[in-house]
Scaffold this motif. Structure first.
Motif, PDB file in Angstrom:
ATOM      1  N   GLN A   1      50.137  33.064  41.368  1.00  0.00           N
ATOM      2  CA  GLN A   1      49.210  31.881  40.928  1.00  0.00           C
ATOM      3  C   GLN A   1      49.695  30.580  40.752  1.00  0.00           C
ATOM      4  O   GLN A   1      48.902  29.818  41.053  1.00  0.00           O
ATOM      5  CB  GLN A   1      48.963  32.406  39.388  1.00  0.00           C
ATOM      6  CG  GLN A   1      48.129  33.989  39.183  1.00  0.00           C
ATOM      7  CD  GLN A   1      47.298  33.989  38.180  1.00  0.00           C
ATOM      8  OE1 GLN A   1      47.569  33.157  37.012  1.00  0.00           O
ATOM      9  NE2 GLN A   1      46.295  34.730  38.041  1.00  0.00           N
ATOM     10  N   ALA A   2      50.803  30.391  40.518  1.00  0.00           N
ATOM     11  CA  ALA A   2      51.370  28.644  40.302  1.00  0.00           C
ATOM     12  C   ALA A   2      51.413  28.255  41.847  1.00  0.00           C
ATOM     13  O   ALA A   2      50.801  27.310  42.091  1.00  0.00           O
ATOM     14  CB  ALA A   2      52.765  28.717  39.653  1.00  0.00           C
TER      15      ALA A   2
ATOM     16  N   ASP B   1      49.830  29.378  44.437  1.00  0.00           N
ATOM     17  CA  ASP B   1      48.219  29.299  45.003  1.00  0.00           C
ATOM     18  C   ASP B   1      47.598  27.924  44.300  1.00  0.00           C
ATOM     19  O   ASP B   1      46.960  27.333  45.064  1.00  0.00           O
ATOM     20  CB  ASP B   1      47.474  30.664  44.373  1.00  0.00           C
ATOM     21  CG  ASP B   1      46.360  30.801  44.970  1.00  0.00           C
ATOM     22  OD1 ASP B   1      46.183  30.359  46.341  1.00  0.00           O
ATOM     23  OD2 ASP B   1      45.084  30.956  44.450  1.00  0.00           O
ATOM     24  N   SER B   2      48.139  27.744  42.964  1.00  0.00           N
ATOM     25  CA  SER B   2      47.296  26.485  42.310  1.00  0.00           C
ATOM     26  C   SER B   2      47.748  25.212  43.352  1.00  0.00           C
ATOM     27  O   SER B   2      46.939  24.124  43.368  1.00  0.00           O
ATOM     28  CB  SER B   2      47.730  26.494  41.126  1.00  0.00           C
ATOM     29  OG  SER B   2      47.341  27.428  40.057  1.00  0.00           O
TER      30      SER B   2
END
Lengths: 287, 287
Positions: free
Chosen positions: B240-241, B243-244
């Motif tokens: 997630q990080a 991807d952000s």
């Protein structure tokens, strides 16, 4: 009149639940995104059956800062602040009741309108994160909007703004864009947010937060970005940019802002279709 | 020896495909993440059947900067640079062939190791984005690592680093953590990346990029973060990080770095299980 950070709305509702009486008016000032929905849900969950009038303002009527423990400095009073009751059919009654003391409040259409026109949600967290290094290494010694909003940073703000306006559209609501809001609030114009923000003389002199431990993240992420993103996910709108900002805020504060924030179940609207949600905020019809 | 930004590897492979002959050695120097995999896929797709030796270095052997159109300044030569062939069984042959000219190259185990130990992927894009406002408003007039890596920025780097190491673990690979890499490369220690980076005197004086239009984003995002995230998604690791950071880079450069980047189908490994991928990089067994 509830004038507290929106993170405290649920607690206030919990404390007020046993004491509220028929006919009383409660105004969340402001509600951020989903204030009335969460307040109303907490009252229901705590057995409050009083027939109150519940409303929220789109923003605080004052441009002000705390000067000390019991001191506030008011820079200016806004000319018009939208306000909506839950349900919207009761808005005229609330406006009528407070008109004499607060002639500035105007009809905000519905709590979805006031909640989705929340411009701080767009400006504050992203601007803070994309200047994270500078805020923390200088203690905020730079001009937040004038130096912090560069062309690339403004592109991120525009992406977030587009997502917010699209979420609103999915609910049948025409939210103001950031550009429209800058024009309305400050008569600042431009073809991009970068231009419009730099054309707003009022932003000159506004310093950045002195630390990342600031309400621009710990209030605006869970109470504004999370409910907007949750609505987007529920009703099929891509909110990838908003979600990226939420995730980075979670990492930086080592906090699960999704869990702490206003998700749809905390607002009591998890099971509603768009038309049911519309009926609920407009007429108070709730299954 | 292919010494170009990794974004050009596919083009070089396309141009080289008709001309390569049995026994030639091609070294991507460096390969970033997935360099050999992409190069090999493009050669296959363009009908190249030559029996070449293909390898990649984990990083460039020189610490250097371009001083002018045809001039380079070498600050130092690294003491040890891992290198791996595809398949890894051929690494000794490559090392043997270049040993005399480049004694610094050591066995890098496999191209998944060299690709997943890519520390620039972790440091460059996030550090650039979390200092985006400052880079663009000052033209990079601050110390990139010393002033740009603050405690909160370092927490984001640590989150990205954890995701990278976890992706590697899902492939059965023990990647070096950022802390281990700082210790190995610079003998810089600390309990957090913030401490270790600030304990590395070599970072003093290194200026930030003067613009966001920089290889720290337009190379490192598509050629390093995208393949790491793609491997994570394929093999069940939350990224997630990472991807952000990719998404914010897409917004800022108004470019779809997922489309332009090294996704698994561009690397030709989309259909492989972990054991098939391992067999491919180690022994060259490819279905």
């Amino acid at each position: 009149m509830v004038v507290v950070p929106s993170s405290a709305h649920a607690d206030i509702a919990r404390c007020a639940a046993p004491h509220l009486r028929d006919g009383q008016i409660v105004i969340l000032h402001p509600g951020r995104t989903g204030g009335c929905l969460e307040f109303s849900k907490v009252l229901r969950d705590h057995g409050c059956r009083a027939e109150i009038l519940l409303a929220e303002a789109e923003t605080l009527i004052y441009a002000s800062r705390s000067d000390g423990p019991a001191q506030v400095r008011i820079f200016s009073i806004k000319e018009a602040v939208p306000l909506a009751a839950l349900p919207a059919t009761r808005t005229p009654q609330v406006l009528e009741a407070i008109h004499e003391a607060y002639p500035q409040f105007i009809d905000g259409l519905s709590v979805l309108h006031t909640g989705l026109n929340n411009m701080g949600a767009i400006f504050h967290p992203a601007l803070t994160l994309l200047n994270a290094g500078r805020i923390e290494s200088t203690g905020g010694e730079f001009q937040f909007y004038i130096e912090g909003v560069t062309p690339s940073v403004a592109r991120v703000l525009e992406a977030l703004d587009r997502e917010r306006v699209t979420v609103a559209a999915a609910l049948g609501i025409r939210a103001r864009t950031g550009l429209e809001w800058l024009k309305m609030a400050y008569d600042a114009t431009g073809t991009t947010l970068y231009e419009a923000i730099h054309n707003q003389p009022g932003y000159r002199g506004i310093k950045a937060p002195s630390t990342l431990n600031h309400r621009y993240i710990f209030e605006d992420v869970p109470m504004s970005l999370v409910p907007i993103a949750a609505l987007g996910q529920r009703y099929g709108v891509s909110v990838q940019a908003i979600d990226s900002i939420i995730r980075l805020a979670c990492v930086i504060h080592q906090t699960d802002y999704w869990r702490r924030g206003r998700t749809l179940n905390k607002l009591g609207i998890e099971q509603l279709s768009v038309s049911e949600l519309t009926a609920y905020v407009n007429e108070g019809v709730y299954e």
